[in-house]
Design a protein around this motif. Structure first.
Motif, short mmCIF file in Angstrom:
data_model
loop_
_atom_site.label_atom_id
_atom_site.label_comp_id
_atom_site.label_asym_id
_atom_site.label_seq_id
_atom_site.Cartn_x
_atom_site.Cartn_y
_atom_site.Cartn_z
N UNK A 27 0.84 -1.20 0.00
CA UNK A 27 0.00 0.00 0.00
C UNK A 27 0.87 1.25 0.00
N UNK A 28 1.96 1.22 0.76
CA UNK A 28 2.88 2.37 0.76
C UNK A 28 3.42 2.65 -0.62
N UNK A 29 3.79 1.60 -1.35
CA UNK A 29 4.28 1.77 -2.72
C UNK A 29 3.18 2.32 -3.62
N UNK A 30 1.96 1.85 -3.41
CA UNK A 30 0.81 2.35 -4.18
C UNK A 30 0.68 3.86 -4.03
N UNK A 31 0.69 4.34 -2.78
CA UNK A 31 0.55 5.78 -2.54
C UNK A 31 1.68 6.55 -3.21
N UNK A 32 2.90 6.05 -3.06
CA UNK A 32 4.06 6.79 -3.56
C UNK A 32 4.09 6.84 -5.08
N UNK A 76 -4.42 -4.54 -7.71
CA UNK A 76 -4.53 -3.91 -9.04
C UNK A 76 -5.73 -2.97 -9.09
N UNK A 77 -6.85 -3.40 -8.55
CA UNK A 77 -8.04 -2.55 -8.50
C UNK A 77 -7.76 -1.27 -7.71
N UNK A 78 -7.05 -1.42 -6.58
CA UNK A 78 -6.71 -0.26 -5.76
C UNK A 78 -5.81 0.71 -6.52
N UNK A 79 -4.83 0.18 -7.25
CA UNK A 79 -3.94 1.03 -8.04
C UNK A 79 -4.72 1.84 -9.07
N UNK A 80 -5.60 1.17 -9.79
CA UNK A 80 -6.33 1.84 -10.88
C UNK A 80 -7.27 2.92 -10.33
N UNK A 81 -8.06 2.57 -9.32
CA UNK A 81 -9.04 3.54 -8.81
C UNK A 81 -8.35 4.70 -8.12
N UNK A 82 -7.31 4.44 -7.34
CA UNK A 82 -6.62 5.52 -6.63
C UNK A 82 -5.89 6.43 -7.61
N UNK A 83 -5.28 5.84 -8.64
CA UNK A 83 -4.57 6.66 -9.64
C UNK A 83 -5.55 7.55 -10.40
N UNK A 84 -6.69 7.00 -10.81
CA UNK A 84 -7.67 7.80 -11.54
C UNK A 84 -8.26 8.90 -10.66
N UNK A 86 1.67 6.39 -7.28
CA UNK A 86 0.54 7.12 -7.85
C UNK A 86 0.77 8.62 -7.81
N UNK A 87 1.32 9.10 -6.71
CA UNK A 87 1.52 10.53 -6.58
C UNK A 87 2.73 11.02 -7.37
N UNK A 88 3.76 10.20 -7.53
CA UNK A 88 4.87 10.59 -8.38
C UNK A 88 4.41 10.72 -9.83
N UNK A 100 2.08 23.54 -9.47
CA UNK A 100 3.17 23.17 -8.58
C UNK A 100 2.72 23.09 -7.14
N UNK A 101 1.86 24.02 -6.73
CA UNK A 101 1.36 24.00 -5.36
C UNK A 101 0.45 22.80 -5.15
N UNK A 102 -0.41 22.51 -6.14
CA UNK A 102 -1.25 21.32 -6.04
C UNK A 102 -0.40 20.06 -5.95
N UNK A 103 0.66 20.02 -6.75
CA UNK A 103 1.56 18.87 -6.71
C UNK A 103 2.17 18.70 -5.32
N UNK A 104 2.56 19.80 -4.70
CA UNK A 104 3.18 19.71 -3.38
C UNK A 104 2.23 19.12 -2.36
N UNK A 105 0.94 19.43 -2.47
CA UNK A 105 -0.02 18.88 -1.51
C UNK A 105 -0.18 17.38 -1.71
N UNK A 106 -0.28 16.94 -2.96
CA UNK A 106 -0.52 15.52 -3.21
C UNK A 106 0.73 14.68 -2.96
N UNK A 107 1.88 15.16 -3.42
CA UNK A 107 3.11 14.41 -3.17
C UNK A 107 3.43 14.39 -1.69
#
Length: 462
Positions: free
Chosen positions: A66-71, A129-137, A73-75, A384-391
């Motif tokens: 899950x940690x890899x999923x979060x990282x 895989x389902x978690x990756x797709x839905x979270x990324x979208x 997706x946001x990168x 850039x500011x939006x990116x900083x919040x998500x990353x």
């Protein structure tokens, strides 16, 4: 003197008034802008506070995965946010540059929110895989909301005082979203799910999706764009990106915001584990989580007066120093729940002051950019500011997930080692991050400089 250009409309939306005679921002418009942050924040705070718990304890996914999923997706969102920012700067419609995105994105974003808090039957690999797709979208669609929303404020007004009021309205919207997302989620999951957390989370996500839709449609209808620059829609990208990276005000805002949301992501994701496993008081989740950012509601009312007296730099440094002192005291009073909560709430209010400042800093960075380079590039700078919040949120959440994974966290049999890691993640991480924020904000260039920037850009516009 740096190059400056006039701020005015290109193919302006209906009702546009030239900068020189632009009306004041109306009260309902300020409220609607705050509700826009409520719409953006409700889903994202629910994700930040409970998606790690949902994935590990409901979907039963491995914490490290899950940690890899979060990282990851946001990168990936790094490119998405930049692309959305450039797209906003090139958008020309009868509704303006930012407002169409609120209309076009609202429905698919609401649907993805429900799907993200839904899990499927099957193997761990299929569920992951389902978690990756839905979270990324969900993250991609969030970019199409958050970037235009951040770009909207400098288009609404150039007055610094009004921006502080809009920043306060936004802080109130953020606070309301945090309180609802963090305090109401678990009780509603229990109430609606009747012991079935899988069903409960899906139903709560549906309620949040409906509220998000209503607030986004109101944002589209109520808030107006008034200021634009003359940057041609098809101008080259790389020179604008290079200029953004040379904008000191933007860099400070980006780094300060990034660090803030790394801390925010850490605290949101670890709090439920901390309350249950360390404090042995699950009831504290409903107090600690809303306080993390819900105290923005209180700070929003007196932040403008404080920063008017101290400036952004001194005000943020003072608030963070006091918050660090209070966090150092928290482990000493862990057994005294009343005193612990009192110190924590005071620290949360102080930190909320700095979060309120970020909203104004982001708008001021646009003016500074125009003063330096002659273009405003609201979309690009806001991306850039939006990116900083998500990353930041993703890094903070991923760190906690990796810590849980490395200590062998198992929700059915929690070890003392895992509890120790949770405890010190809760205390040590925020302290180190706030120290880094102090170092960053020392380089903020705009205190006492607003009048000069506005005067020289107005001379160029004349």
């Amino acid at each position: 003197m740096p190059s400056v250009v006039a701020s005015h409309a290109i193919n302006p939306p209906s009702g546009y008034t030239p900068a020189a005679t632009a009306p004041v921002v109306r009260p309902w418009e300020k409220i609607s802008y705050g509700l826009g942050d409520f719409a953006c924040g409700l889903s994202w705070n629910a994700v930040g506070a409970f998606l790690l718990y949902f994935y590990t304890n409901v979907a039963l996914l491995p914490a490290a995965a899950v940690g890899t999923l979060f990282l990851l997706s946001r990168l990936f969102d790094a490119g998405v946010d930049l692309g959305v920012g450039l797209l906003v700067d090139r958008t020309r419609t009868r509704w303006g540059r930012t407002r169409p995105y609120f209309l076009w994105t609202a429905v698919p974003f609401a649907i993805l929110l429900v799907l993200t808090f839904t899990t499927i039957d099957g193997s761990t690999g299929a569920k992951l895989a389902y978690a990756y797709v839905t979270f990324a979208l969900l993250g991609i669609l969030y970019s199409f909301l958050a970037v235009p929303f951040s770009a909207l404020m400098p288009m609404m007004t150039r007055d610094h005082g009004t921006r502080m009021q809009l920043g306060s309205a936004r802080a109130i919207g953020t606070s309301a979203s945090v309180i609802l997302a963090t305090a109401a989620t678990m009780p509603l999951v229990g109430l609606l799910g009747q012991g079935n957390e899988r069903l409960g989370f899906a139903l709560v996500a549906g309620i949040f999706a409906i509220l998000t839709l209503a607030a986004l449609f109101n944002l589209f209808a109520s808030c107006k764009e008034r200021y634009y620059d003359d940057a041609p829609a098809g101008s080259a990208v790389l020179p604008h990106v290079g200029a953004m990276l040379r904008n000191r005000a933007w860099l400070v805002t980006f780094l300060f915001c990034l660090l803030n949301f790394v801390r925010f992501g850490c605290v949101l994701s670890v709090t439920a584990f901390f309350a249950i496993e360390v404090m042995r008081a699950p009831w504290m989740i409903g107090i600690l989580l809303p306080a993390v950012s819900g105290t923005l509601f209180l700070s929003a009312f007196f932040a403008p007066a404080i920063f008017k007296r101290t400036g952004i730099r001194r005000g943020c440094i003072g608030a963070l120093v006091m918050a660090i002192g209070l966090h150092l005291a928290l482990p000493l009073v862990e057994a005294q729940h009343g005193l612990f909560l009192t110190l924590f709430l005071i620290a949360a209010i102080l930190i909320s002051l700095t979060m309120t400042a970020i909203f104004t800093m982001a708008a001021d960075a646009v003016d500074y950019h125009q003063w330096l380079f002659g273009t405003r590039n609201e979309g690009l700078l806001s991306s850039g500011i939006s990116l900083s919040t998500k990353v930041g949120m993703a890094v903070g959440t991923a760190v906690i997930a990796y810590i849980l994974g490395m200590t062998g966290y198992d929700p059915k049999a929690v070890t003392d080692g895992a509890r120790t890691a949770i405890r010190w993640s809760y205390y040590g991480g925020p302290i180190m991050i706030m120290i880094a924020q102090i170092l960053v904000i020392m380089f903020w260039p705009m205190d006492g400089f607003h009048d000069k920037v506005r005067r020289e850009t107005d001379v160029a516009a004349a």
